[in-house]
Design a protein around this motif. Structure first.
Motif, PDB file in Angstrom:
ATOM      1  N   LEU A  28       2.046  -6.415  35.642  1.00 21.34           N
ATOM      2  CA  LEU A  28       1.175  -7.532  36.003  1.00 21.34           C
ATOM      3  C   LEU A  28      -0.160  -7.465  35.267  1.00 21.34           C
ATOM      4  CD1 LEU A  28       2.001  -7.466  39.802  1.00 21.34           C
ATOM      5  CD2 LEU A  28       2.536  -9.342  38.238  1.00 21.34           C
ATOM      6  N   VAL A  29      -0.708  -6.263  35.136  1.00 24.38           N
ATOM      7  CA  VAL A  29      -1.967  -6.115  34.414  1.00 24.38           C
ATOM      8  C   VAL A  29      -1.776  -6.438  32.937  1.00 24.38           C
ATOM      9  CG1 VAL A  29      -3.742  -4.469  33.705  1.00 24.38           C
ATOM     10  CG2 VAL A  29      -2.898  -4.451  36.052  1.00 24.38           C
ATOM     11  N   PHE A  30      -0.662  -5.989  32.379  1.00 19.87           N
ATOM     12  CA  PHE A  30      -0.377  -6.311  30.981  1.00 19.87           C
ATOM     13  C   PHE A  30      -0.245  -7.822  30.791  1.00 19.87           C
ATOM     14  CE2 PHE A  30       2.915  -6.627  27.505  1.00 19.87           C
ATOM     15  CZ  PHE A  30       2.015  -6.380  26.476  1.00 19.87           C
ATOM     16  N   ALA A  32      -1.673 -10.099  32.570  1.00 18.37           N
ATOM     17  CA  ALA A  32      -3.015 -10.670  32.670  1.00 18.37           C
ATOM     18  C   ALA A  32      -3.795 -10.460  31.373  1.00 18.37           C
ATOM     19  CB  ALA A  32      -3.759 -10.043  33.845  1.00 18.37           C
ATOM     20  N   SER A  33      -3.615  -9.295  30.764  1.00 17.29           N
ATOM     21  CA  SER A  33      -4.356  -9.010  29.525  1.00 17.29           C
ATOM     22  C   SER A  33      -3.927  -9.933  28.396  1.00 17.29           C
ATOM     23  CB  SER A  33      -4.155  -7.546  29.117  1.00 17.29           C
ATOM     24  OG  SER A  33      -2.818  -7.314  28.712  1.00 17.29           O
ATOM     25  N   ARG A  34      -2.684 -10.368  28.414  1.00 18.12           N
ATOM     26  CA  ARG A  34      -2.200 -11.245  27.344  1.00 18.12           C
ATOM     27  C   ARG A  34      -2.901 -12.595  27.350  1.00 18.12           C
ATOM     28  NH1 ARG A  34       4.223 -11.443  27.500  1.00 18.12           N
ATOM     29  NH2 ARG A  34       3.840 -12.077  29.645  1.00 18.12           N
ATOM     30  N   THR A  35      -3.259 -13.053  28.535  1.00 20.27           N
ATOM     31  CA  THR A  35      -3.819 -14.408  28.623  1.00 20.27           C
ATOM     32  C   THR A  35      -5.220 -14.504  28.035  1.00 20.27           C
ATOM     33  OG1 THR A  35      -4.678 -13.993  30.844  1.00 20.27           O
ATOM     34  CG2 THR A  35      -2.452 -14.895  30.680  1.00 20.27           C
ATOM     35  N   VAL A  36      -5.846 -13.353  27.773  1.00 18.15           N
ATOM     36  CA  VAL A  36      -7.163 -13.376  27.120  1.00 18.15           C
ATOM     37  C   VAL A  36      -7.088 -14.161  25.812  1.00 18.15           C
ATOM     38  CG1 VAL A  36      -8.932 -11.940  26.036  1.00 18.15           C
ATOM     39  CG2 VAL A  36      -7.863 -11.198  28.181  1.00 18.15           C
ATOM     40  N   GLY A  71       2.917   1.117  17.998  1.00 19.40           N
ATOM     41  CA  GLY A  71       2.664   2.220  18.914  1.00 19.40           C
ATOM     42  C   GLY A  71       3.874   2.604  19.731  1.00 19.40           C
ATOM     43  N   HIS A  72       3.632   2.842  21.012  1.00 17.31           N
ATOM     44  CA  HIS A  72       4.703   3.215  21.937  1.00 17.31           C
ATOM     45  C   HIS A  72       5.059   2.060  22.859  1.00 17.31           C
ATOM     46  CE1 HIS A  72       4.514   7.378  20.687  1.00 17.31           C
ATOM     47  NE2 HIS A  72       3.205   7.367  20.876  1.00 17.31           N
ATOM     48  N   GLY A  73       4.804   0.825  22.383  1.00 19.47           N
ATOM     49  CA  GLY A  73       5.066  -0.309  23.254  1.00 19.47           C
ATOM     50  C   GLY A  73       4.032  -0.360  24.344  1.00 19.47           C
ATOM     51  N   PHE A  74       4.467  -0.457  25.599  1.00 16.63           N
ATOM     52  CA  PHE A  74       3.524  -0.468  26.711  1.00 16.63           C
ATOM     53  C   PHE A  74       4.098   0.344  27.854  1.00 16.63           C
ATOM     54  CE2 PHE A  74       2.005  -2.008  30.773  1.00 16.63           C
ATOM     55  CZ  PHE A  74       0.645  -1.871  30.593  1.00 16.63           C
ATOM     56  N   GLY A  75       3.268   1.140  28.468  1.00 15.23           N
ATOM     57  CA  GLY A  75       3.721   1.905  29.626  1.00 15.23           C
ATOM     58  C   GLY A  75       2.638   2.823  30.118  1.00 15.23           C
ATOM     59  N   SER A  76       2.703   3.179  31.387  1.00 13.61           N
ATOM     60  CA  SER A  76       1.720   4.084  31.962  1.00 13.61           C
ATOM     61  C   SER A  76       2.205   5.522  31.915  1.00 13.61           C
ATOM     62  CB  SER A  76       1.442   3.683  33.414  1.00 13.61           C
ATOM     63  OG  SER A  76       2.647   3.716  34.158  1.00 13.61           O
TER      64      SER A  76
END
Length: 1315
Positions: free
Chosen positions: A1011-1013, A1015-1019, A1055-1060
């Protein structure tokens, strides 16, 4: 008018007198020339040529006459090529009886056939060429009109060499070994040769035989010279390129002569090896082919061709590793993982076209190409070994790409070599596949298997070890075998899985198990395995289905197509329970992880979703009603995101849509009390079947976006093409009746699937209910809601829906709900009677939903309905008919964009509050965007900040979605509502999406990262400046990270894509990943190209300034072999320039597809060149560095432009998109030609323009030759003229030589005039 006969009698009389006196040939020639000139005969004279050759052959075959003929040729009173043509017709057939004449003929060939200058445009050239054509019947033999003198010259020289070749083969008794065993030229006498009055004694016969043998040697040497000479070899290249039907026979004869000729053994200037080399596909005749020679200068600058700069030299100088060549592949594979986007085109077709384009553009071997492909796919898997949780594709989709799609791509490329006439050694690509997979063992870091497939990798290693040890076991044994029971530890990796996938598709065999290092030991006995559990093997042997067996088959993929076919047969012909069980099995592990048979699983499911009507069916209702249960099992089974992506990757989305449409049409027309009982005892209604099918159908196109939102030029972008009409058109194109030639395995397979459901085209008109909803949906998005008339059935349905939605609502003592909306009002009792639910078909309900939701939203806006009651009412509506979510989305999307609703204050009282974690979301967004340098406004509300607000429609929809549970039942509807909610919030002012994300993270904590990712895209959707900053970060990351440690810029870009799971929490997301997840929603897509070009030019400047020391730049000079100066540094820097261009081309094609590429060629590039754009760096540096930068910019633009075209249209003519190429390419090349003609004034640097034109033409000729054939001959000739003015004769010739028969004559003329 023909000259008087008496004049030619006079010529013969002078000749006879000179012959009798053995006079001086020069005096004879001068007298003949003077007499002809006085008689008004222009020279050289074709008539004189005929007279002299007829006189010599054979009544006056004496040495003095041959001297006269030679002198006539020297003084140009007879046309040389016509003389040689006339002599070849007479001398070659009689070469054995008249060896001296044959030798003299070859001597004249040696002296006069290599002098091409003036032969095409000399005096009387049209008459001469027509005569040559008449003598040798060239037009008749080669099938070309004799109108162009240049074409006649090409045919004449081709015919001359061929005549010598056939004569030599005949003299050595080799002609019988040729496939057609005879010559198409007159190489043997028509009548029996009679020696006349000559008496041959043995000495004379021996002398003639010796001379005959010497003649054969001379003829073979002449053939070699024709193939080696700079001009004639180019002429022969034109023949090879434009007369391809004859060339194989010609080459066969050359190879036959080279391999068997005894005359070659006597030659001092030509060996058998020389001739065989010349006869090969890489012979000297073809080394003048542009890709090998004429592009040398371009590649010397740009470092594109690996033979010019070895990868080790590039790496040692700090440049990109060889994997940078395949950056577009990494981007394309990662782009296919976007769960919000499905594709109507198979990923097999997309990746195959991309691989072919990159192989041609990079000039790499197929071995290196396959290595690059495997490594890109392995990086895709390693990039997100443990993906974030959320409604997005997981690891299964990435493994599908590596282990199913890529092997199918490789199979296509191998099949292409068999079916297409290409200059490659048969079977070479298959060998390159083997060697490429063998090499993967060196890439240990990429081969570590994700945890979820570790056991499968170990099992594959164990299988290999057992076979190497001489122990043969079946798949059932391996399924039951525990790795702990193996006496030797079997440590498998991703290469073991790749090998198994390739063996299953006959790309490899089990000899791969014996590769060094593939297994790590041997075993001497069969390990003990537990008793075999009932599963696929037992089922194939005939065991009946039991619950335990079904569970085993659902959780384990089928190992063979035979197993899958038996399940499909059961789904078609079995009992009702068996059909349901079979459907459940097909939607299990075989669909997600049956990589070796995955495309067949998806096809079987698609076929089951669209069964043909039984021949004996006689009911009034649709035959689909009777199989509702199995249809529902299939629909629910394929609903997960990963399953939909499997259909997308295999190109089955169009057919899946076509299968779902009749299901929606039929079940959407049924009233809800029509139901079916499941084996569990539960019942399922027509509403449920419809909603499940409708939810999957709507995932197949971006239904909540305006249809024309992303149009570019007259071609819509890829995203907006995904409409129901477009999907059906694509599906129909696979039918045999479409007339489209399906020239690869994937398209033929898709054709079989399409034809199995219906052999006829299907259109949206076939589904009137669906079409009616779709038109209402489009109208709802495009304009304000209107059209509800009181008293109509739709108005009555609205009343029923409102009553059902708010049945529990009361205000104090009120028991009646009254809600007004524009032209309607509804009221009803607030009890919980189930009879309040409308007993109407789904389509009728969907028609009324927008008006009901509008009434509810209006009531909430005016305070007549509490927000919680609104959310509850919407949830009641969605629970009653889940398909209503789609129409709710349509309505809210439209209302948000209109901006007429007051904001909703998310204060925790009326509406849910995001305050609990809004600041945390802000911190994480900033961390995610850290690598891009993009600033975001503060989100947290302080004392002076207003409370978080959302537009009322968005607040209502967000409140509705958070009422859903995150479970398997709701998943398929959340997968529909989730992307719609994000799209809805993204279209609203910042910070709406972070607020929505904060609301959702309170409910779904395990989805926090996703969800945070989101949200960050909409910037980036609210500011073109932010998009530019993101693009800038992509270029900076790619070029700054272009080193061996980061895989040629790929590591830094993606990079490594996205993940925590990295670095103990959320980490900055690589800019490439962000862009790939953002660009689909960028509305103003046209500005992307200009920004990319701007960044690319800036990158060239940066590379030149940091990669090339100024002292080396100053010493840079042009030589015959290109640009030379500190070649390692220059090559490394130019590889980075090429990397920037390939990144730019990839981003343009991904962002806007065909439409943006068309705009690039027709508008963007011409505007860029016309505008005043000078090198600022050059002004600062006094011009030396600026000139170099300007030149490199041109080369970068050329590579960028051609690569964009190759990605969009393909390098050949096999893809449908190539049909758009001619119009666009002709417009662009007309612009180039007009600028070269001086008709267009340019504002760019002249060095940039020159390097762009020469680079573009070089790449087009060398890498995409079919493009040249799309262009008008006039444009090619004008371009070649401009290139010659820049002293680019070789490139001009290559362009004309690739232009087909229409420019062959002009090319021959250019060759003849070259120094």
């Amino acid at each position: 008018m023909a000259a008087p006969l008496t004049m030619w009698d006079g010529v013969l009389e002078i000749t006879q007198m000179a012959q009798a006196k053995v006079g001086d040939p020069l005096l004879w020639a001068l007298q003949i020339s003077s007499n002809l000139s006085c008689s008004g005969i222009s020279l050289p004279s074709p008539e004189l040529a005929n007279v002299l050759v007829s006189y010599i052959c054979w009544d006056n075959n004496v040495p003095i006459m041959w001297k006269f003929l030679e002198k006539a040729l020297v003084l140009k009173i007879v046309p040389p090529f016509l003389i040689l043509a006339l002599l070849s017709e007479r001398v070659i057939p009689c070469r054995r009886s008249k060896p001296v004449a044959y030798r003299l003929y070859m001597e004249l060939l040696r002296r006069h056939s290599f002098e091409l200058k003036g032969q095409i445009n000399g005096p009387n050239h049209e008459k001469v060429m027509k005569s040559i054509d008449g003598v040798l019947h060239l037009s008749e033999i080669f099938g070309l009109e004799a109108s162009d003198p240049g074409i006649i010259v090409v045919e004449f020289l081709y015919a001359t060499v061929w005549q010598l070749l056939d004569a030599s083969l005949d003299d050595e008794g080799l002609l019988e070994l040729a496939s057609d065993k005879k010559s198409m030229w007159p190489i043997k006498p028509q009548d029996m040769e009679i020696d006349g009055h000559e008496i041959f004694d043995e000495i004379r016969m021996a002398h003639n035989e010796k001379l005959h043998n010497l003649n054969t040697v001379m003829a073979v040497e002449l053939i070699g010279r024709f193939l080696q000479d700079k001009k004639t070899s180019k002429i022969l290249y034109l023949a090879r390129h434009n007369l391809p039907t004859h060339w194989p026979r010609f080459i066969e004869r050359l190879q036959l002569l080279g391999a068997n000729s005894s005359a070659l053994k006597s030659s001092k200037v030509l060996t058998s090896e020389d001739l065989l080399r010349l006869a090969s596909d890489k012979c000297t005749v073809l080394t003048h082919e542009p890709k090998q020679n004429l592009l040398q200068n371009f590649h010397a600058v740009t470092g594109l061709m690996s033979p010019l700069v070895t990868s080790s030299a590039v790496l040692s100088d700090g440049g990109s590793s060889i994997s940078s060549l395949w950056l577009p592949l990494d981007l394309a594979l990662e782009d296919a993982m976007d769960g919000y986007q499905v594709n109507a085109t198979s990923s097999i077709e997309i990746v195959t076209g991309l691989v072919k384009s990159l192989q041609a553009m990079n000039g790499t071997t197929w071995h290196d190409t396959f290595v690059g492909l495997w490594i890109a796919a392995l990086r895709l898997v390693q990039r997100e070994r443990d993906p974030i949780e959320g409604p997005v594709p997981r690891l299964d989709t990435r493994l599908c790409m590596l282990l199913s799609i890529i092997p199918l791509v490789v199979a296509e490329l191998i099949e292409e070599q068999k079916s297409v006439d290409i200059n490659e050694v048969p079977g070479s690509r298959r060998n390159d596949v083997v060697s490429s997979i063998k090499l993967l063992g060196d890439y240990h870091s990429l081969l570590s298997p994700p945890h979820s497939v570790l056991s499968l990798a170990n099992q594959a290693a164990a299988k290999a070890m057992l076979l190497v040890s001489g122990i043969s076991v079946g798949s059932a044994y391996l399924d039951c075998l525990s790795m702990n029971e193996m006496p030797v530890k079997c440590s498998g990796n991703m290469r073991h899985l790749i090998v198994e996938a390739c063996i299953a598709r006959n790309l490899l065999d089990t000899s791969a198990y014996f590769w060094p290092g593939y297994v790590n030991g041997h075993i001497n006995h069969i390990p003990n395995a537990p008793p075999q559990m009932p599963g696929w093997s037992a089922f194939l042997k005939g065991a009946p289905l039991t619950p335990i067996m079904i569970n085993a088959m659902v959780s384990t993929p089928a190992s063979s197509l035979a197993e899958l076919e038996k399940v499909f047969e059961l789904a078609v012909k079995g009992s009702d329970d068996e059909k349901i069980s079979a459907a459940t099995i097909l939607c299990g592990a075989s669909l997600l992880r049956g990589w070796n048979i995955q495309e067949h699983t998806a096809q079987f499911i698609t076929r089951l979703l669209s069964p043909p009507m039984p021949a004996d069916y006689s009911g009034d209702e649709s035959h689909l009603i009777s199989i509702a249960l199995i249809l529902n099992v299939l629909i629910v089974g394929i609903a997960p995101v990963d399953c939909v992506q499997v259909f997308s990757l295999h190109g089955l989305i169009p057919q899946l849509a076509c299968s779902l449409m009749p299901i929606c049409e039929v079940f959407g027309s049924c009233v809800p009390d029509v139901s079916w009982k499941l084996p569990t005892g539960d019942e399922i209604s027509a509403h449920a079947v419809f909603s499940n099918a409708f939810a999957v159908l709507l995932k197949l196109w971006r239904f909540n976006h305006p249809p024309l939102e992303h149009g570019v030029g007259d071609v819509p972008t890829v995203g907006s093409q995904l409409t129901p009409e477009y999907l059906l058109l694509v599906r129909n194109s696979y039918l045999p009746s479409s007339g489209i030639v399906l020239n690869d395995q994937t398209k033929r397979r898709l054709s079989e699937v399409a034809a199995s459901s219906s052999p006829h085209p299907v259109f949206l008109d076939s589904f009137p209910k669906l079409k009616c909803w779709y038109r209402q949906h489009q109208k709802c998005i495009a304009s304000a809601l209107s059209g509800l008339v009181e008293g109509t059935p739709v108005h009555q349905t609205v009343n029923l829906l409102l009553t059902m939605m708010f049945r529990k609502m009361n205000r104090g003592s009120q028991s009646v709900t009254t809600i007004n909306s524009g032209s309607s009002s509804s009221s009803g009792p607030g009890n919980d009677d189930s009879s309040l639910r409308p007993n109407l078909p789904s389509w009728e309900i969907l028609e009324a939903v927008p008006f009901a939701v509008d009434a509810a939203l209006t009531a909430c806006a005016h305070g007549r309905l509490y927000p919680r009651e609104l959310a509850t009412g919407l949830k009641n509506l969605a629970d009653f008919l889940p398909a209503c979510l789609a129409t709710i989305v349509s309505y809210f999307s439209a209302e948000v964009s209109r901006g007429v609703w007051k904001p909703a204050f998310m204060n925790g009282t009326d509406w849910p509050s995001p305050a609990a974690n809004l600041s945390n979301v802000e911190d994480k967004i900033k961390k995610i965007l850290a690598a891009t340098g993009v600033d975001i406004p503060s989100l947290a509300a302080g004392e002076s900040s207003p409370a978080a607000t959302l537009p009322l429609p968005l607040a209502a929809f967000a409140s509705l979605t958070i009422t859903y549970k995150i479970d398997k039942t709701s998943e398929r509807f959340l997968n529909l509502a989730g992307p719609a909610l994000e799209s809805l919030a993204a279209g609203c002012p910042w910070p709406c999406m972070p607020i929505v994300a904060s609301l959702w993270t309170q409910k779904a904590k395990r989805w926090f990262d996703f969800l945070v990712f989101s949200a960050s895209r909409t910037v980036f959707l609210h500011s073109n400046d932010a998009v530019f900053q993101l693009l800038k970060s992509c270029f900076a990351a790619t070029l700054s990270g272009a080193s061996i440690s980061s895989n040629g810029g790929v590591g830094a870009l993606l990079g490594h894509g996205f993940g925590s799971h990295f670095c103990g929490g959320i980490s900055p997301v690589a800019p490439g990943i962000l862009y790939l997840r953002v660009y689909h929603s960028i509305r103003d897509i046209e500005f992307i190209t200009e920004e990319i070009i701007s960044l690319m030019m800036h990158s060239v400047t940066q590379v030149a300034c940091t990669g090339l020391p100024k002292e080396r730049l100053g010493k840079l000079k042009r030589t015959r072999n290109g640009l030379q100066c500190g070649q390692v540094s220059l090559a490394a820097a130019m590889t980075r320039v090429k990397l920037a261009a390939s990144l730019g081309a990839s981003l343009v094609c991904l962002s806007g597809g065909l439409g943006l590429v068309q705009l690039l060629f027709k508008e963007t590039l011409p505007s860029w060149f016309i505008s005043s754009y000078r090198s600022e760096q050059g002004e600062e540096d006094g011009g030396s560095l600026g000139g170099m930068v300007a030149m490199l910019r041109g080369y970068a633009l050329a590579y960028f432009a051609v690569l964009c075209g190759a990605f969009a249209w393909g390098i050949g003519n096999s893809c449908l998109a190539s049909k758009r190429r001619p119009k666009v390419l002709r417009a662009h090349m007309e612009f180039l030609a007009s600028a070269l003609d001086g008709k267009i004034s340019l504002g760019c640097d002249s060095a940039t323009w020159k390097s762009y034109v020469s680079g573009f033409v070089s790449l087009m000729v060398g890498c995409t030759p079919p493009w040249v054939l799309d262009l008008e001959p006039d444009v090619l000739i004008r371009l070649s003229k401009g290139l010659r003015q820049w002293n680019e004769e070789e490139l001009a010739l290559a362009l004309l030589g690739s232009g087909g028969v229409n420019t062959m004559g002009t090319a021959a003329e250019l060759i003849s005039e070259m120094q």
